[in-house]
Design an enzyme around this catalytic site. Structure first.
Site, short mmCIF file in Angstrom:
data_model
loop_
_atom_site.label_atom_id
_atom_site.label_comp_id
_atom_site.label_asym_id
_atom_site.label_seq_id
_atom_site.Cartn_x
_atom_site.Cartn_y
_atom_site.Cartn_z
CB SER A 141 -0.90 0.03 1.24
OG SER A 141 -1.54 1.29 1.38
CE1 TYR A 155 -4.38 -2.28 4.96
CE2 TYR A 155 -3.52 -0.08 4.47
CZ TYR A 155 -4.00 -1.30 4.04
OH TYR A 155 -4.11 -1.55 2.68
#
Length: 249
Positions: A141, A155
């Site tokens: 990501s 995350y």
């Protein structure tokens, strides 16, 4: 090189399902696994309706069950007659402010995204070593480039770990029949981003997946997708003082 037989984890929805549809349209054979077998069955039926001659093998897999990963990978490989590319995509976006009294949310994210990601990588590489080559794709990501406060802290940390693993493997497999690609998606519509507060830079699923598949096919070592505006933004993210990264939360 055409990678004909592609295994995708976390393929029941979102980016995984989107990539499955895109590769099926390109005539590739698919091995799809995820926790929700009913969703995989629906996806397979959808793909076969549009592409009757496609080969689509499916299997239930909870990537946090580490002993199941080699069994499912082996089963799908046997069904397709080998695997040329493994896309390590399964992940969750669960999170809670660190110090807020709910550490299990963050530990679950780190376990699924990073620890279980590592186990998937381990067995994907074993498949490739046995076969004499293959393409490992790690879905990370853009948030792996910086720390993000609040509910996305764990995350971001999990994706930073996946990017670091990918970079280590790129160095290890710099030459030879095994290729490694790290994909860093920006904000793309999916079940995981459905509750996102920051939607200014969000692109629709089809646009985002198209960019991801194009980057995967090129087999570059590392790619930010969509390239605009995320490629320049990630350079800025790496340099921002911590107090400014809340803009990406």
């Amino acid at each position: 090189m055409t990678r004909q037989k592609i295994l995708i984890t976390g393929a029941s929805s979102g980016l995984g399902a989107g990539m499955a549809r895109a590769f099926a349209a390109m005539g590739r054979d698919l091995a799809l696994c995820a926790r929700r077998l009913d969703r995989l069955e629906e996806l397979r039926a959808e793909i076969l309706d549009k592409h009757p001659y496609a080969k689509v093998a499916i299997a239930a897999l909870d990537v946090d069950d580490h002993e199941a990963i080699p069994q499912v990978f082996g089963q799908l490989s046997d069904e397709l007659g080998g695997i040329d590319r493994v896309i390590v995509n399964a992940g969750i976006g669960k999170g809670y402010q660190i110090g807020g009294g709910k550490p299990w949310h963050n530990s679950a994210t780190l376990k699924t995204n990073l620890v279980s990601g590592l186990v998937q990588i381990e067995y994907a590489l074993q498949l490739f070593q046995k076969a004499g080559g293959g393409h490992l794709v790690i879905i990370s990501s853009v948030l792996g480039n910086t720390g993000v406060p609040g509910t996305k802290a764990a995350y971001a940390a999990s994706k930073a770990g996946m990017t670091s693993l990918g970079e280590s493997l790129r160095a290890e497999y710099d030459k030879g029949p095994i290729r490694v690609t790290v994909i860093e998606p920006g904000y793309i519509e999916s079940e995981m981003t459905a509750q996102a507060a920051n939607t200014l830079l969000m692109v629709d699923n089809e646009t985002g997946v198209r960019a991801m598949v194009a980057a995967i096919e090129k087999e570059k070592g590392r790619a930010v997708v969509p390239n605009w505006p995320w490629a320049p933004l990630t350079q800025i993210m790496r340099l921002l003082p911590p107090k400014y990264t809340k803009r990406f939360a």
